[in-house]
Every structure is written in C-alpha cells, then in structure tokens.
Scaffold this active site. Structure first.
Site, short mmCIF file in Angstrom:
data_model
loop_
_atom_site.label_atom_id
_atom_site.label_comp_id
_atom_site.label_asym_id
_atom_site.label_seq_id
_atom_site.Cartn_x
_atom_site.Cartn_y
_atom_site.Cartn_z
N SER A 13 0.85 -1.18 0.00
CA SER A 13 0.00 0.00 0.00
C SER A 13 0.89 1.23 0.00
CB SER A 13 -0.90 0.04 1.24
OG SER A 13 -2.01 -0.82 1.11
N GLU B 90 -1.53 19.15 -4.84
CA GLU B 90 -2.81 19.18 -5.55
C GLU B 90 -3.73 18.04 -5.11
OE1 GLU B 90 0.17 18.81 -6.94
OE2 GLU B 90 0.66 20.79 -7.75
N SER B 91 -3.46 17.37 -4.02
CA SER B 91 -4.27 16.33 -3.37
C SER B 91 -3.48 15.04 -3.14
CB SER B 91 -5.62 16.08 -4.07
OG SER B 91 -6.43 17.25 -3.98
N HIS C 192 -2.96 0.28 -3.90
CA HIS C 192 -3.02 -0.93 -3.07
C HIS C 192 -2.92 -2.10 -4.04
CE1 HIS C 192 -4.22 1.63 0.24
NE2 HIS C 192 -5.16 2.15 -0.54
N CYS D 112 -6.70 18.66 -7.56
CA CYS D 112 -7.49 19.88 -7.65
C CYS D 112 -6.69 20.88 -8.47
CB CYS D 112 -7.83 20.42 -6.27
SG CYS D 112 -6.41 20.78 -5.25
#
Lengths: 123, 123
Positions: free
Chosen positions: B55, B62-63, B68, B83
């Site tokens: 993971s 930007e986020s 996984h 974003c």
C-alpha cells in the site's frame, strides 16, 4: 458480489468551516475515525495550505483514509478505502461526518477489485 | 460543470505480478507519475504486507495518489485525486498503467466538490 476492497467517497458539504482549516483537529479526527472503525494505523501525513485548506492521508493496514478540505466552500472530500472484513467502514464515515460537522453529507460506495470475467456475479 | 477536484479510480487488472510486490519499484512509479503529471510531491508513505502486497500514498500539493496491490490477483487499485488545473491527471494514469504492466485497465472518473444547490449545471 465479491470485491477485494470497499471504497467510500464522502462529499461533506456545509461543514464547520473553522475545523476545516485546523490541521491538528483534522489529523486527530481522521486517526480516531480509523481506530474507532477497527483499523490499524500505520502512518499519517498532513499538510496545511496557504491561505487555507488541509490535505491528509492515513495509511492503515487495511488500505487508507484521506481528506482534502476547502474551508472557503465549507467542503471536504473524504475517502475511506478498506479491504478485509474487520473494519467497520460505516463507523469511520459516521465519525467523520460528525467531527467535521457536515450538515449536507452524501456518500458513494465503490467496490474495488471485482473480477467479472473470472466469475458469475450471482451464486 | 465546475468541480473542486478530479478523482480517477483505476482498476488495474492483469498487471505484472512481480512489480506488485516490489515496494521500492511502486514507490518510484507513484512518485514519478505524480511528477510527470506536473504535481508537486509533499510526502509519501509506503508499506509492504506479509506475505505479499503493498500500500502506498503520495501526498501532493494538488491532493493525492494512492495504490493498493494484490499480487495474488495481479491487481492494483490506484487513485489519483487532483485539484486545480495544472496537473495533467491522464499523464499520471497512463504512466501507472504502463509501469504496472496492466493488460486490462479500466477507469472511473468522479468529480468531487460539485455544488448543485448553488448553481445551474449548465451555463
């Protein structure tokens, strides 16, 4: 329908604007939501943006939780992704809706890792 | 339709099984995909599971990006959440499909932070 993962996409509108810019509060909220739901927290990473807004991810043994906030819109995008059957994903969702004070939450659940070609969907 | 964020959910089936268990490879792939797409990497967190699977999350200005993996199913769930308008999200998606060697990828895009009650969807 068997799936490897369950992924909740939470659209949290009309949140408490003050908490959406409070990194420490949000970090505690996301970690607590993970723990309350039965997840095992492995790591976390949070960042506060100028002039406002917070992004954060919590890596759990069962996948991850993330949030991105826009205080100017009283909005947060929250994701809760889990695998296995031990995490009560709705407990985490309820906790975060409450902690962020969302008065207009909505939720989309996406099943991840469904192998249609290898099995029938029913039976 | 204005949205605060774009969120790609990638279902990567029939991947190269060897790389799905290689933490260092996946970390490099996710960070490189972020950088190639024009994102600014802030932090990263990766974990290898026993007996297999990885993971990882990369926090970007930007986020975020996450993955996984289930090597036993040759499958990876990848999310790319951005974003703003500067990140070429499809560049990151293409890079990860290629890096993980998926021969059966599919993709869902979800717009995040669309405020229907406050505006018309058209015009």
């Amino acid at each position: 329908m068997d799936a490897l993962g369950r992924h909740l996409l939470l659209e949290l509108r009309e949140c408490n604007e003050a908490v959406l810019d409070d990194l420490k509060y949000l970090e505690k909220a996301l970690v607590s939501a993970a723990e309350e739901s039965g997840a095992t927290v492995l790591d976390k990473s949070f960042h506060h943006f100028a002039p406002q807004g917070v992004s954060g991810v919590v890596l759990i043994a069962e996948s991850h939780l993330s949030l991105h906030t826009w205080p100017e819109h009283a909005y947060a995008a929250v994701d809760i992704f889990t695998c296995g059957t031990t995490v009560k994903i709705e407990v985490a969702a309820d906790a975060l809706i409450r902690q962020l004070g969302s008065r207009d939450p909505s939720l989309l659940e996406v099943k991840r890792g469904v192998f249609v070609r290898e099995r029938k969907l029913v039976g």
